[in-house]
Design a protein around this motif. Structure first.
Motif, PDB file in Angstrom:
ATOM      1  N   GLY A 145       4.193   8.201 -16.457  1.00 50.86           N
ATOM      2  CA  GLY A 145       4.742   9.525 -16.741  1.00 50.86           C
ATOM      3  C   GLY A 145       4.607  10.477 -15.569  1.00 50.86           C
ATOM      4  O   GLY A 145       4.841  10.114 -14.417  1.00 50.86           O
ATOM      5  N   THR A 146       4.201  11.696 -15.852  1.00 53.55           N
ATOM      6  CA  THR A 146       4.067  12.710 -14.800  1.00 53.55           C
ATOM      7  C   THR A 146       2.920  12.395 -13.839  1.00 53.55           C
ATOM      8  O   THR A 146       2.836  12.959 -12.750  1.00 53.55           O
ATOM      9  N   SER A 147       2.034  11.487 -14.249  1.00 48.74           N
ATOM     10  CA  SER A 147       0.904  11.090 -13.394  1.00 48.74           C
ATOM     11  C   SER A 147       1.181   9.790 -12.634  1.00 48.74           C
ATOM     12  O   SER A 147       0.262   9.204 -12.052  1.00 48.74           O
ATOM     13  N   HIS A 148       2.431   9.332 -12.683  1.00 47.34           N
ATOM     14  CA  HIS A 148       2.823   8.086 -12.011  1.00 47.34           C
ATOM     15  C   HIS A 148       2.300   8.070 -10.573  1.00 47.34           C
ATOM     16  O   HIS A 148       2.555   8.992  -9.799  1.00 47.34           O
ATOM     17  N   ASN A 149       1.544   7.022 -10.228  1.00 46.76           N
ATOM     18  CA  ASN A 149       0.844   7.029  -8.936  1.00 46.76           C
ATOM     19  C   ASN A 149       1.166   5.819  -8.051  1.00 46.76           C
ATOM     20  O   ASN A 149       0.344   5.401  -7.246  1.00 46.76           O
ATOM     21  N   VAL A 150       2.354   5.241  -8.213  1.00 50.05           N
ATOM     22  CA  VAL A 150       2.777   4.157  -7.334  1.00 50.05           C
ATOM     23  C   VAL A 150       3.269   4.757  -6.018  1.00 50.05           C
ATOM     24  O   VAL A 150       4.123   5.635  -6.000  1.00 50.05           O
ATOM     25  N   ILE A 151       2.705   4.276  -4.903  1.00 45.00           N
ATOM     26  CA  ILE A 151       3.123   4.794  -3.596  1.00 45.00           C
ATOM     27  C   ILE A 151       3.863   3.737  -2.774  1.00 45.00           C
ATOM     28  O   ILE A 151       4.416   4.046  -1.717  1.00 45.00           O
ATOM     29  N   LYS A 152       3.881   2.487  -3.274  1.00 49.96           N
ATOM     30  CA  LYS A 152       4.655   1.438  -2.612  1.00 49.96           C
ATOM     31  C   LYS A 152       4.970   0.356  -3.629  1.00 49.96           C
ATOM     32  O   LYS A 152       4.096  -0.056  -4.393  1.00 49.96           O
ATOM     33  N   ASP A 153       6.222  -0.099  -3.635  1.00 49.69           N
ATOM     34  CA  ASP A 153       6.644  -1.135  -4.583  1.00 49.69           C
ATOM     35  C   ASP A 153       7.618  -2.050  -3.859  1.00 49.69           C
ATOM     36  O   ASP A 153       8.729  -1.656  -3.527  1.00 49.69           O
ATOM     37  N   GLU A 154       7.186  -3.269  -3.569  1.00 48.14           N
ATOM     38  CA  GLU A 154       8.003  -4.223  -2.826  1.00 48.14           C
ATOM     39  C   GLU A 154       8.189  -5.495  -3.644  1.00 48.14           C
ATOM     40  O   GLU A 154       7.245  -6.004  -4.234  1.00 48.14           O
ATOM     41  N   ARG A 155       9.427  -6.001  -3.679  1.00 49.25           N
ATOM     42  CA  ARG A 155       9.716  -7.262  -4.359  1.00 49.25           C
ATOM     43  C   ARG A 155      10.071  -8.317  -3.314  1.00 49.25           C
ATOM     44  O   ARG A 155      10.821  -8.044  -2.372  1.00 49.25           O
ATOM     45  N   PHE A 156       9.535  -9.536  -3.503  1.00 49.82           N
ATOM     46  CA  PHE A 156       9.793 -10.633  -2.583  1.00 49.82           C
ATOM     47  C   PHE A 156      10.436 -11.787  -3.356  1.00 49.82           C
ATOM     48  O   PHE A 156       9.939 -12.180  -4.412  1.00 49.82           O
ATOM     49  N   GLU A 157      11.535 -12.307  -2.819  1.00 52.56           N
ATOM     50  CA  GLU A 157      12.228 -13.423  -3.445  1.00 52.56           C
ATOM     51  C   GLU A 157      12.491 -14.493  -2.390  1.00 52.56           C
ATOM     52  O   GLU A 157      13.091 -14.212  -1.356  1.00 52.56           O
ATOM     53  N   ASN A 158      12.021 -15.697  -2.651  1.00 52.49           N
ATOM     54  CA  ASN A 158      12.245 -16.821  -1.738  1.00 52.49           C
ATOM     55  C   ASN A 158      11.642 -18.059  -2.381  1.00 52.49           C
ATOM     56  O   ASN A 158      11.007 -17.974  -3.440  1.00 52.49           O
ATOM     57  N   ASN A 159      11.841 -19.213  -1.745  1.00 51.64           N
ATOM     58  CA  ASN A 159      11.183 -20.406  -2.261  1.00 51.64           C
ATOM     59  C   ASN A 159       9.678 -20.302  -2.047  1.00 51.64           C
ATOM     60  O   ASN A 159       9.202 -19.445  -1.296  1.00 51.64           O
ATOM     61  N   ILE A 160       8.923 -21.152  -2.714  1.00 51.98           N
ATOM     62  CA  ILE A 160       7.460 -21.014  -2.730  1.00 51.98           C
ATOM     63  C   ILE A 160       6.843 -21.038  -1.331  1.00 51.98           C
ATOM     64  O   ILE A 160       6.081 -20.121  -0.984  1.00 51.98           O
ATOM     65  N   PRO A 161       7.143 -22.023  -0.465  1.00 59.10           N
ATOM     66  CA  PRO A 161       6.497 -22.028   0.860  1.00 59.10           C
ATOM     67  C   PRO A 161       6.855 -20.806   1.704  1.00 59.10           C
ATOM     68  O   PRO A 161       5.971 -20.181   2.304  1.00 59.10           O
ATOM     69  N   ASN A 162       8.131 -20.452   1.754  1.00 55.29           N
ATOM     70  CA  ASN A 162       8.538 -19.305   2.576  1.00 55.29           C
ATOM     71  C   ASN A 162       7.962 -17.998   2.041  1.00 55.29           C
ATOM     72  O   ASN A 162       7.553 -17.124   2.809  1.00 55.29           O
ATOM     73  N   LEU A 163       7.935 -17.866   0.722  1.00 50.56           N
ATOM     74  CA  LEU A 163       7.421 -16.632   0.136  1.00 50.56           C
ATOM     75  C   LEU A 163       5.934 -16.455   0.439  1.00 50.56           C
ATOM     76  O   LEU A 163       5.478 -15.348   0.728  1.00 50.56           O
TER      77      LEU A 163
END
Length: 215
Positions: A93-111
């Motif tokens: 809510g108003t206290s939302h405290n995420v300062i970085k959000d990254e998603r990674f998509e790749n095959n298992i070894p590369n990821l």
């Protein structure tokens, strides 16, 4: 059935998989790592990652997770998310405290390799003066061997049948949490987890062992 080990998601065939979506650079790297002299597809057959029916190749989901350029196209649970919070708990809510959000998509070894490099640059480094040597020493916020093993295990042993959610790395001011969806597999319990061994995805584990990620 998946959780009890009666049925294995990684063994299932995806009849819609397109061979053009394979990461051939990674496959050739795998072949060279094993010093395998035959064809790439013969190697996948030897590792029980493909199945031949009436002369036609069908790819198991283990092979897609390991060697597809974009596994998420076929298995919507193959991604990983890193979330950095400002503080020691996740607020909303108003206290939302995420300062970085990254998603990674790749095959298992590369990821694994991509996330390893990302975390190396994202985690803090501290310097202190060693009185005995008179030189400054660098100490990472968290030891790499610890968080890297957590990431590798999360990718290797994930319940990929549970789709719609990612593997999470949640980074707080005082800790890192690496989490997967789903219950503990087969005979593993909270009480015996330190000593009990069970590979939810043995085909995937075998290839990661070949590539040097697990033992």
């Amino acid at each position: 059935e998946y959780d009890k080990g009666i049925r294995r998601f990684e063994e299932e065939i995806d009849k819609d998989f397109d061979e053009n979506d394979l990461d051939y650079d990674l496959l050739n790297e795998y072949k060279e790592k094993l010093n395998y002299q035959g064809d790439i597809f013969d190697l996948l057959q030897a590792r029980h990652l493909i199945k031949t029916i009436e002369g036609k190749r069908f790819f198991k989901k283990a092979s897609i997770l390991l060697f597809a350029k974009d596994p998420e196209k076929y298995i919507p649970s193959a991604s990983l998310r890193y979330i950095r919070y400002n503080g020691v708990e996740a607020l909303t809510g108003t206290s939302h405290n995420v300062i970085k959000d990254e998603r990674f998509e790749n095959n298992i070894p590369n990821l694994i390799d991509i996330v390893k490099l990302f975390l190396r640059t994202s985690l803090k480094e501290y310097y202190f003066l060693d009185i005995e040597t008179g030189k400054f020493k660098k100490v990472p916020e968290y030891p790499e061997e610890a968080w890297l093993e957590g990431i590798v295990n999360a990718r290797c042993h994930r319940a990929y049948n549970m789709q719609g959610n990612s593997i999470y790395i949640k980074h707080f001011d005082d800790r890192i949490e690496i989490s997967n969806s789903g219950p503990l597999p087969a005979q593993v319990t909270i009480e015996n987890i330190k000593n009990e061994r069970f590979a939810r995805n043995p085909r995937i584990a075998r290839v990661l062992e070949d590539l040097g990620y697990v033992r």
